[in-house]
Structures are given as C-alpha cells and as structure tokens.
Design a protein around this motif. Structure first.
Motif: not given
Length: 139
Positions: A23, A96, A100, A103-108, A110, A131, A134
C-alpha cells in the motif's frame, strides 16, 4: 556472480514492494511499468544468445533426452531459472493489480504472492480461487 545467481536478486526488490509494502504510494507506480520483468530477462538473454542455435533447435523439435542434456549444463539451468523468475514476476505483478482491483486485502494477497515465489502454480491457483470467491461475493 553467475547469471543463475543474479536472476532472483534482480527481481527481489519488486517482490519486496508487492509483499512488504503493497500500500506504499510508490509500489503501484513502480509495478505499473510493464518492463518490471525485464531485469531477470537480461540474464535469460545473456545465457541464450551464445547458445541460440543449440537452444533453438531443441525448442523446434523438443526431445526429452536433448532437453535433459541442455538443462544439465550451467547455462541451460540458468536459462530456465531466469525464465521462471521473470514469468513468475510477470504473473505476480498481474495478481498484485487484480487483487487491488477486486478489493482483496493485502493481508490475503501478500501471503499468496509469497507462495508464488516458491511454488508459482500453487500461488496462481490460490489467487484465482480467492479472487473468484471475492468477485462472487460482490455480485
């Protein structure tokens, strides 16, 4: 340092940005360049050009024995390694930005990118499943 040993260090800063600083305002700017996978491809080209005829013949008429012999050479193993590093980075870059956009969390994303470094096909499948889930939840 050999081209084999150089391929991953050339890609590592991009992986670090996507995994450790997803981010940060500069990460999407840097990763937006379609040229990101070119650095490890420099190793690929440096290894393939001196052996282009030999490699080209093997690719035009694939034979398991011939490929085994070529991949057993330092330049053949380095060539395939650089190819894998570059294309894994290409896929990770796509993941990546797709993450984004979905709307996937970077915690997922990464950890999936980390998996992709080591086991690219598993990382890609994991990403596609997450994905897809989601996108279905948004519909």
């Amino acid at each position: 340092m050999t081209f084999f040993a150089l391929a991953f260090p050339l890609a590592a800063p991009f992986w670090a940005l996507m995994i450790l600083a997803p981010e940060w305002r500069w990460t999407p700017r840097v990763m937006a360049s379609p040229w990101v996978p070119l650095l490890p491809l420099v190793c690929y080209f440096a290894l393939v050009l001196p052996h282009f005829g030999e490699w080209g013949r093997a690719m035009l008429r694939p034979d398991l024995g011939v490929l085994q012999a070529l991949l057993a050479t330092p330049w053949g193993a380095g060539l395939v390694w650089a190819h894998l590093i570059a294309f894994d980075l290409f896929i990770a870059r796509w993941m990546y930005f797709e993450g984004r956009a979905a709307g996937l969390s970077p915690w997922i994303v990464s950890p999936i990118l980390l998996l992709t470094i080591f086991l690219s096909p598993f990382g890609l499948v994991a990403f596609l499943v997450v994905r897809g889930a989601r996108l279905r939840s948004l519909a």
